[in-house]
Design an enzyme around this catalytic site. Sequence first.
Site, PDB file in Angstrom:
ATOM      1  N   ASP A 128     -54.047 142.883  15.463  1.00  0.00           N
ATOM      2  CA  ASP A 128     -52.108 141.186  15.808  1.00  0.00           C
ATOM      3  C   ASP A 128     -52.596 141.064  16.556  1.00  0.00           C
ATOM      4  O   ASP A 128     -52.824 141.271  17.467  1.00  0.00           O
ATOM      5  CB  ASP A 128     -51.042 141.990  16.017  1.00  0.00           C
ATOM      6  N   HIS A 197     -46.795 145.337  22.876  1.00  0.00           N
ATOM      7  CA  HIS A 197     -46.107 146.670  21.774  1.00  0.00           C
ATOM      8  C   HIS A 197     -47.089 147.277  21.522  1.00  0.00           C
ATOM      9  O   HIS A 197     -48.058 146.964  20.693  1.00  0.00           O
ATOM     10  CB  HIS A 197     -45.313 146.727  20.496  1.00  0.00           C
ATOM     11  N   GLU A 230     -49.453 140.382  24.531  1.00  0.00           N
ATOM     12  CA  GLU A 230     -48.851 139.280  23.574  1.00  0.00           C
ATOM     13  C   GLU A 230     -48.001 139.139  24.727  1.00  0.00           C
ATOM     14  O   GLU A 230     -47.145 139.754  25.597  1.00  0.00           O
ATOM     15  CB  GLU A 230     -48.148 139.035  22.574  1.00  0.00           C
ATOM     16  N   GLU A 325     -52.656 136.614  22.074  1.00  0.00           N
ATOM     17  CA  GLU A 325     -52.843 137.831  22.075  1.00  0.00           C
ATOM     18  C   GLU A 325     -53.772 138.872  21.412  1.00  0.00           C
ATOM     19  O   GLU A 325     -54.543 137.585  20.432  1.00  0.00           O
ATOM     20  CB  GLU A 325     -51.063 138.759  20.499  1.00  0.00           C
TER      21      GLU A 325
END
Length: 344
Positions: A128, A197, A230, A325
Amino acid sequence: MDHPIANDDAKAKQRFTSEEARALDRAQLDMYNEIRQAAEAHRETRQHIQKWAKPGMTMIQICEELENTARKLINEKGLEAGLAFPTGCSINHCAAHYTPNAGDTTVLQYDDVVKMDFGTHINGRIIDCAWTMTFNPKFDPLVEAVRDATETGIRTAGIDARLCDVGAAIQEVMESHEIELDGKVYQVKSIRNLNGHSIAPYQIHAGKTVPIIKGGETTLMEENEFYAIETFGSTGRGYVHDDMECSHYMKNFDVGHVPLRLQRSKTLLNTINKHFGTLAFCRRWLDRLGEERYLMALKDLGEKGIVEPYPPLCDVKGCYTAQFEHTILLRPTCKEVISRGTDY
């Protein structure tokens, strides 16, 4: 990178030389290599898009070029390898979760600040990773502030780091920056209700959140966890709300069997299970699979709590937001920034 274990260099070095930690590292080499392969597909895709995308193109064109490139590079294969979530290309005051639906005619402008956020995965191991695309150099201070904040988050993260300390470090750096736009000076604010996260197999948000402001939870980061670090900076209020038409959806990770009455909902759920499982998807991807007239069924699945909608998240109109991120892995011996590239 070393783990900054409570600023204790001796402990960090011990981890790196510990035979036990190194044995744990070696035991997971196959999994490390899968996620590194997903990261390589991400790097090559984004470097192509950074050169290729230009003002005047439609957002649909840009997303389709990006997704087609990533699908080829990752050797897309059902749920074993492919895209982990839709291409976010949120513009200006919109910070996250916008991707065009069919018929969206939005065109990229010279003065746009676009957050390009996409994911790849192999066997559910998700990369991600996002960057901010601008063409007008007047936005450079905003982009720099957010890149600086993300790098600070990466440096501060590590085994035994407290999530709240990472958030406090990020906010301090982010809000030390300012940007002058049209003669007015704005302090760059951390968007307080967006965060990083933890990531688990086939689960993009795995339960721990990495705040980007001070005052988060004192939970510790642990060995072998994956995190998306991020940060989002804004010239507006530094707070986002749901706005605009929804494009992103994701099956609820913990949902059990829910009886469905509508046949159309059943067939749509079968398509979602087969092609996306618990990974996020968007309406364009349903269109691509030949699904038609599915909005009622999608709404029904949402009302039953099987599929969650994730509408675009926006700050106040007229402001600008930026994002950077990376995905990091807290290996037993060291911290690996898996999605790092020559670009950022």
